[in-house]
Design a protein around this motif. Structure first.
Motif, PDB file in Angstrom:
ATOM      1  N   PRO A 247      40.036  21.224  58.620  1.00 38.33           N
ATOM      2  CA  PRO A 247      41.269  20.467  58.887  1.00 38.33           C
ATOM      3  C   PRO A 247      41.019  18.966  58.758  1.00 38.33           C
ATOM      4  N   VAL A 248      41.939  18.279  58.106  1.00 40.43           N
ATOM      5  CA  VAL A 248      41.802  16.836  57.881  1.00 40.43           C
ATOM      6  C   VAL A 248      43.148  16.155  58.059  1.00 40.43           C
ATOM      7  N   GLY A 249      43.104  14.858  58.352  1.00 41.38           N
ATOM      8  CA  GLY A 249      44.286  14.023  58.310  1.00 41.38           C
ATOM      9  C   GLY A 249      44.451  13.453  56.917  1.00 41.38           C
ATOM     10  N   VAL A 250      45.699  13.233  56.511  1.00 34.74           N
ATOM     11  CA  VAL A 250      46.009  12.783  55.155  1.00 34.74           C
ATOM     12  C   VAL A 250      46.937  11.579  55.218  1.00 34.74           C
TER      13      VAL A 250
ATOM     14  N   GLY B  37      39.301  14.032  66.464  1.00 29.09           N
ATOM     15  CA  GLY B  37      38.138  14.192  65.606  1.00 29.09           C
ATOM     16  C   GLY B  37      38.432  14.789  64.252  1.00 29.09           C
ATOM     17  N   LEU B  38      39.546  14.404  63.631  1.00 28.13           N
ATOM     18  CA  LEU B  38      39.851  14.909  62.294  1.00 28.13           C
ATOM     19  C   LEU B  38      39.378  13.914  61.242  1.00 28.13           C
ATOM     20  N   PRO B  39      38.654  14.367  60.225  1.00 23.99           N
ATOM     21  CA  PRO B  39      38.336  13.491  59.099  1.00 23.99           C
ATOM     22  C   PRO B  39      39.628  13.034  58.425  1.00 23.99           C
TER      23      PRO B  39
ATOM     24  N   SER C 256      36.718   8.294  63.068  1.00 28.44           N
ATOM     25  CA  SER C 256      36.864   9.485  62.232  1.00 28.44           C
ATOM     26  C   SER C 256      36.103   9.313  60.922  1.00 28.44           C
ATOM     27  N   PRO C 257      35.424  10.356  60.439  1.00 33.26           N
ATOM     28  CA  PRO C 257      34.888  10.307  59.075  1.00 33.26           C
ATOM     29  C   PRO C 257      36.038  10.022  58.108  1.00 33.26           C
TER      30      PRO C 257
END
Length: 524
Positions: free
Chosen positions: A329-332, A363-365, A402-403
């Motif tokens: 899961p990631v943020g966009v 903690g979402l990349p 966040s990464p």
């Protein structure tokens, strides 16, 4: 599932009273009130719980809280339930806490509420680290409450752990009807909020108060409906129906961890990390004055069907979403050139800031597709405080841990362009560019006219001379020249983007796994 037993044994009388009380609670506001409510096309509070949760998973607390009536001998006769239902249940097999308004009991007013009940579930969500869902349908406060209290009290900050909750667990607000005063706060003090179109309104006070205070005639949808909050950005998303709202809630939570002390769950996927959409090679038009569809690019790069957009109708020059890369899961974030040319407006800055905080908290990349022409300019932009919004975003980026990876797909100019990623200390400025990318302090088209106006005006063919100068500067601005000096990590074929990002996402996941027991919560 909570099982009901037959009242029998030595405590048969007390167990019978318990069953009687529970039966009264299940009647909610009574048959007539329920009929009126359901005839409006809405689901009652208990039907909403069933629609949202996995079947049979709801465990209710404080079931018999309310106002009892007794005969002269002190025996129980009947009761009016509290108009808040609380408990826990499963959403796609994962546990969450619920706080649900029952509008059929005095329109969900605080006059019929037992505040300790809903405050308890909020504290429980915080201490047991459970996601919290508020299903809000409340007319707000009532002056009749003063008759019960016998006095007034000075307004204070909320006594429930709202800020601690936001720093610890995912909090979701669903507006299902009129949400005024405290009801509005319950919707808005969240990480994700959604309102049902035409059915829900979110506002500080209702039309009657507005009429008395300002002499303004206005209906509740004009005052706090979804059209209003498309502009205000107070509520993230809107839904076509209650079921659509609940589907959005389930989808949002699927990207979230149970709390900041855990990792968000990996999603199952059979989408090949090496999948390459051939049309991406032409996704960015060569004509720099033409626009493109960033959402189509996102759908092509991320795991199929996983892009979940948040706040589509607000701050439209930037797209914010959740998605997955190889199940991670990631943020966009992505700029949308179809709205304000993709420029940084005050609304876009606020929207991006809020999304960065969400991703950092849990903690979402983050993956940012950059086509940023710069801050919006002009009188309206200055009056709106665009630069202040950009500075707030800069502070948020500086605090983010966040990464992060940026994909430069077209423009990256000026101060707003510099906000494409956190760049504090020794932080990796991890970024790739498509061959279509260009960057600098100012866009070349405007910069050429500013720097060479006299030369262009005095030329025998001003248009031809301007085009010639622009071509020359665009060659100087080629991403290949920056890559020669290692000013960009790499220039990639757009068709390689998914492969590059899936590889990065696995590394980001390992970093987060090693940091899962971080000593302090992230931003709110």
């Amino acid at each position: 599932m909570q099982t009901e037993f037959e009242p029998e044994g030595e405590w048969k009388e007390e167990l019978a009273e318990l069953a009687q009380r529970r039966a009264a609670v299940r009647q909610m506001g009574g048959a007539a009130s329920l009929e009126r409510f359901r005839s409006s096309g809405r689901q009652d509070a208990r039907a909403r719980i069933e629609a949202l949760l996995d079947a049979g998973s709801f465990r209710e607390f404080g079931r018999i809280a309310g106002k009892g009536r007794y005969d002269e001998a002190g025996r129980f006769v009947e009761m009016e339930p509290a108009n808040t239902i609380i408990g826990t249940g499963l959403i796609d097999g994962r546990k969450a806490a619920l706080h649900v308004d029952d509008y059929t009991i005095r329109a969900g007013s605080s006059e019929a509420a037992i505040a300790d009940k809903w405050i308890y579930i909020e504290r429980m969500a915080h201490q047991l680290r459970l996601p919290l869902l508020r299903l809000v349908d409340s007319a707000g406060g009532s002056v009749k409450l003063l008759m019960q209290l016998g006095s007034t009290k000075i307004p204070e900050y909320p006594s429930w752990p709202s800020q601690d909750l936001l720093r610890t667990v995912p909090v979701v607000g669903v507006a299902l009807g009129a949400c005024a005063g405290l009801g509005a706060i319950k919707v808005l003090a969240t990480h994700f909020s959604v309102m049902v179109r035409t059915q829900a309104q979110v506002m500080a006070a209702g039309p009657h108060v507005v009429r008395q205070a300002y002499g303004q005639e206005i209906d509740k949808n004009e005052l706090g409906g979804h059209d209003v909050h498309r502009r205000s950005a107070l509520v993230h998303n809107e839904a076509e129906s209650e079921d659509d709202a609940f589907a959005q809630v389930r989808r949002f939570l699927s990207y979230m961890p149970r709390s900041v002390y855990e990792l968000a769950p990996l999603g199952a996927t059979d989408d090949d990390p090496e999948r390459a959409e051939d049309w991406l090679k032409d996704a960015i038009p060569r004509n720099r004055r033409r626009v493109f569809d960033p959402r189509r690019i996102l759908d092509a790069v991320f795991d199929l069907g996983t892009v979940f957009e948040i706040g589509r109708h607000q701050g439209g020059s930037v797209v914010t979403a959740l998605a997955r890369l190889g199940g991670v899961p990631v943020g966009v974030i992505a700029n949308d050139p179809k709205v304000m040319g993709g420029a940084m407006t005050i609304q876009a800055a606020y929207k991006m800031e809020r999304h960065v905080r969400l991703c950092d908290t849990f903690g979402l990349p983050v993956v940012n597709f950059v086509d940023q022409p710069g801050n919006a300019t002009g009188l309206e932009a200055e009056l709106g405080g665009t630069l202040l919004g950009a500075l707030r975003l800069e502070e948020t980026l500086h605090l983010s841990r966040s990464p992060w990876v940026s994909i430069m797909i077209r423009r990256c100019f000026g101060m707003a362009g510099g906000l494409h990623a956190p760049k504090y200390g020794e932080r990796l400025n991890h970024r790739f560019a498509w061959p279509s990318a260009r960057w600098g302090s100012i866009p070349i088209e405007g910069g050429v006219m500013a720097a060479h106006r006299r030369e262009i005006d005095e030329s025998p063919d001003p248009a031809a001379r301007r085009a010639e100068l622009e071509t020359y500067y665009h060659r100087l601005g080629s991403p290949f020249r920056t890559a020669e000096k290692f000013g960009i990590l790499d220039v990639i074929d757009p068709r390689e983007t998914r492969s590059v990002l899936c590889d990065w996402a696995r590394d980001a996941w390992e970093v987060l796994r090693g940091d899962r027991l971080r000593p302090a919560p992230r931003q709110t």
